[in-house]
Design a protein around this motif. Structure first.
Motif, PDB file in Angstrom:
ATOM      1  N   THR A  58      67.728  86.119  58.536  1.00 63.02           N
ATOM      2  CA  THR A  58      67.737  84.919  59.369  1.00 63.02           C
ATOM      3  C   THR A  58      68.748  83.884  58.879  1.00 63.02           C
ATOM      4  OG1 THR A  58      65.958  83.915  58.062  1.00 63.02           O
ATOM      5  CG2 THR A  58      65.313  85.254  59.971  1.00 63.02           C
ATOM      6  N   ASN A  59      69.542  84.272  57.857  1.00 64.98           N
ATOM      7  CA  ASN A  59      70.538  83.362  57.280  1.00 64.98           C
ATOM      8  C   ASN A  59      69.877  82.081  56.780  1.00 64.98           C
ATOM      9  OD1 ASN A  59      73.231  82.817  56.536  1.00 64.98           O
ATOM     10  ND2 ASN A  59      73.552  81.569  58.357  1.00 64.98           N
ATOM     11  N   SER A  60      68.687  82.265  56.198  1.00 71.24           N
ATOM     12  CA  SER A  60      67.927  81.135  55.660  1.00 71.24           C
ATOM     13  C   SER A  60      68.038  81.148  54.140  1.00 71.24           C
ATOM     14  CB  SER A  60      66.452  81.227  56.077  1.00 71.24           C
ATOM     15  OG  SER A  60      66.331  81.231  57.483  1.00 71.24           O
ATOM     16  N   PHE A  61      68.656  80.125  53.600  1.00 71.62           N
ATOM     17  CA  PHE A  61      68.794  80.016  52.146  1.00 71.62           C
ATOM     18  C   PHE A  61      68.358  78.610  51.745  1.00 71.62           C
ATOM     19  CE2 PHE A  61      71.847  83.180  53.533  1.00 71.62           C
ATOM     20  CZ  PHE A  61      71.537  84.248  52.692  1.00 71.62           C
ATOM     21  N   GLY A  62      67.394  78.537  50.825  1.00 74.56           N
ATOM     22  CA  GLY A  62      66.844  77.247  50.439  1.00 74.56           C
ATOM     23  C   GLY A  62      65.938  76.654  51.508  1.00 74.56           C
ATOM     24  N   LEU A  63      65.344  77.530  52.351  1.00 74.90           N
ATOM     25  CA  LEU A  63      64.414  77.062  53.387  1.00 74.90           C
ATOM     26  C   LEU A  63      63.168  76.500  52.716  1.00 74.90           C
ATOM     27  CD1 LEU A  63      63.680  76.947  56.439  1.00 74.90           C
ATOM     28  CD2 LEU A  63      62.690  79.241  56.142  1.00 74.90           C
ATOM     29  N   ILE A  64      62.879  75.237  52.964  1.00 77.89           N
ATOM     30  CA  ILE A  64      61.806  74.556  52.243  1.00 77.89           C
ATOM     31  C   ILE A  64      60.436  74.970  52.788  1.00 77.89           C
ATOM     32  CG2 ILE A  64      60.798  72.307  51.719  1.00 77.89           C
ATOM     33  CD1 ILE A  64      63.616  71.146  51.807  1.00 77.89           C
ATOM     34  N   VAL A  65      59.546  75.300  51.871  1.00 77.68           N
ATOM     35  CA  VAL A  65      58.159  75.610  52.214  1.00 77.68           C
ATOM     36  C   VAL A  65      57.383  74.300  52.354  1.00 77.68           C
ATOM     37  CG1 VAL A  65      56.051  76.758  51.412  1.00 77.68           C
ATOM     38  CG2 VAL A  65      58.285  77.820  51.030  1.00 77.68           C
ATOM     39  N   THR A  66      56.464  74.265  53.316  1.00 77.16           N
ATOM     40  CA  THR A  66      55.643  73.068  53.541  1.00 77.16           C
ATOM     41  C   THR A  66      54.166  73.384  53.314  1.00 77.16           C
ATOM     42  OG1 THR A  66      57.231  72.221  55.153  1.00 77.16           O
ATOM     43  CG2 THR A  66      55.019  71.261  55.182  1.00 77.16           C
ATOM     44  N   PRO A  67      53.510  72.702  52.350  1.00 73.14           N
ATOM     45  CA  PRO A  67      54.120  71.816  51.355  1.00 73.14           C
ATOM     46  C   PRO A  67      54.885  72.613  50.303  1.00 73.14           C
ATOM     47  CG  PRO A  67      51.803  72.099  50.879  1.00 73.14           C
ATOM     48  CD  PRO A  67      52.043  72.809  52.173  1.00 73.14           C
ATOM     49  N   SER A  68      55.822  71.967  49.662  1.00 70.31           N
ATOM     50  CA  SER A  68      56.668  72.667  48.685  1.00 70.31           C
ATOM     51  C   SER A  68      56.063  72.677  47.286  1.00 70.31           C
ATOM     52  CB  SER A  68      58.056  72.035  48.639  1.00 70.31           C
ATOM     53  OG  SER A  68      57.980  70.675  48.255  1.00 70.31           O
TER      54      SER A  68
END
Length: 494
Positions: free
Chosen positions: A170-180
């Motif tokens: 998905t070309n997702s790099f550093g996608l933040i998790v909620t909550p982190s």
């Protein structure tokens, strides 16, 4: 340490540390009214009324402390107690506690006695578990949107911070998790989308894994996990049905609904006189990829045209693309005698999985059934043969009134009457210009056919080649119980 929370792990969240205290009078006067305080733990017991010089007490005081998440994140519980009493003059005397098992022997107050804090080490097990699931809008469409949900659970016993997802697909790099930031057993979520491509549809599936990365209390990016499809205890294969022996990192597989399909249309154009012996029929084969996967190496087989393995151009077709081919046929006496030409072709190719994809040609309308040359149908409007009628609908038969038996081209070598096979009760007579019978045959449609040679009547030698010129034919035949006749000139050209 005691497993007071009942999880069979000593030193976990909610477990209790019990402290014991030994108070010793190391001075030269009796002490009284002795108490022990602890800023961290809850002290029980006391006060101790008096303690003689050189005496020690190990039974009066104790303390308990319940381990918190902050303690586990720190990796230990560190604390110091204070013993306070009065000397014989009522002056206060105090001392900070020392841990006799700690050889460091720090003396922060400079009284000559070590005051090492009591440190209870706690086991840290940083761990996270990433699950990647998918939902798709339409599994049979290129361009469909897949929504991936990343679920990160803190399966360790320390708080994890700065959680992110890396996912190549998905070309997702550093996608933040909620909550982190997650305490143990807490769950964070992230989502990303992907658009299905033609290459994906050709393959029939999409599979991949992602990575979750976070920080433990003691490091940066030191906690990670490769995603699993959902069941950490049961191994599931990838899209190609492979496994690696580890049930905790199975890729997330999205199966796509492949619909391999091609549609072949065969049309014909008759040149020349429009249906005479020797005229050329040009067949055009139009092949459309009407499925949703690429079809490769598409070829034609047409038994009537004696064609096999003819490549469509282009021979590889994406969905919606069209390829073509052309072949020709020269109308023969047999075609004319029959009164029509009909046939079908077959197109064949294969998809990326190696599965065959084929179609029988249709005459042009996949939704309306058209009959064959004898007005028959099979109930399937998608495979109607391509038919060329050589006899107009308002004619019972067609007589071709010239032959050229000796020119070597194989065309018009015999006297042809198209459609005569439909009237088997027939007779043909041919006369020369003087009215002499040179040829006669009942059931002429069965042969032998007149090729300019006498079949031996009274005044003409049998098997004699007749000279060029004008002759006359008389044909009689029975149609619907009525005797009909046709007569006219016949030309022999040598």
């Amino acid at each position: 340490l005691a497993d007071t929370n009942g999880d069979s792990v000593v030193g976990g969240l909610g477990d209790t540390i019990t402290y014991s205290f030994v108070v010793s009078n190391t001075g030269n006067v009796t002490l009284s009214n002795i108490v022990v305080t602890d800023a961290t733990a809850t002290v029980a017991g006391g006060p101790l009324a008096s303690l003689a010089v050189g005496a020690s007490d190990s039974t009066t005081f104790s303390a308990t402390y319940v381990i918190t998440q902050a303690d586990i994140d720190a990796g230990n519980v560190t604390n110091t107690a204070v013993a306070t009493g009065d000397d014989t003059n009522g002056n206060p005397v105090s001392d900070d506690s020392d841990d006799p098992t700690d050889p460091t022997d720090v003396d922060p107050d400079g009284d000559g006695d070590p005051d090492d804090p009591t440190v209870t080490g706690l086991t840290q097990t940083p761990d996270i578990t990433l699950t990647k699931t998918a939902s798709i809008s339409n599994s049979s469409d290129v361009g469909a949107i897949i929504t991936y949900t990343f679920s990160v659970e803190n399966t360790g016993n320390v708080t994890i911070t700065n959680l992110i997802i890396d996912d190549i697909l998905t070309n997702s790099f550093g996608l933040i998790v909620t909550p982190s930031t997650l305490a143990p057993n807490e769950i964070g979520i992230a989502t990303a989308t992907y658009i299905v491509t033609q290459n994906d549809m050709d393959l029939g599936y999409i599979d991949n894994s992602a990575n979750a990365i976070g920080d433990s209390p003691n490091g940066s990016g030191d906690v990670s996990d490769v995603s699993d499809a959902g069941d950490e205890f049961t191994e599931t294969p990838d899209g190609a049905d492979n496994t690696n022996g580890d049930p905790t990192d199975d890729p997330t597989v999205v199966l796509l609904s492949q619909k391999p399909e091609i549609t072949l249309t065969k049309t014909a154009v008759v040149g020349g006189a429009g249906g005479s012996i020797g005229d050329v029929v040009t067949y055009t084969f139009t092949l459309e990829n009407t499925g949703n996967v690429t079809v490769y190496n598409i070829t034609l087989d047409d038994a009537f045209l004696n064609a096999s393995g003819v490549l469509i151009s282009p021979s590889d077709l994406l969905p919606g693309e069209i390829g073509t081919a052309t072949l020709t046929h020269i109308i023969t006496i047999e075609d004319v005698s029959l009164g029509y030409i009909e046939n079908s072709a077959i197109a064949s190719g294969f998809d990326l999985n190696g599965d065959d994809v084929s179609d029988v040609s249709d005459a042009g309308d996949e939704f309306t059934e058209t009959p064959d040359g004898e007005d028959n149908t099979n109930g399937d409007p998608t495979d109607d043969p391509t038919v060329i009628l050589l006899i107009p609908e308002d004619e019972e038969i067609i007589i071709y009134d010239a032959i050229s038996p000796d020119d070597g081209d194989g065309i018009n070598d015999v006297f042809t009457i198209a459609g005569l096979q439909n009237f088997p009760d027939n007779n043909l007579k041919i006369y020369n210009r003087w009215g002499v019978l040179v040829f006669e045959n009942d059931a002429y449609h069965l042969g032998p056919f007149f090729d300019g040679t006498s079949n031996g009547r009274v005044t003409i030698t049998k098997e004699e080649k007749l000279p060029s010129g004008v002759y006359y034919y008389v044909l009689t035949y029975v149609s619907s119980n009525e005797v009909k006749s046709k007569a006219g000139p016949l030309y022999i050209n040598r």
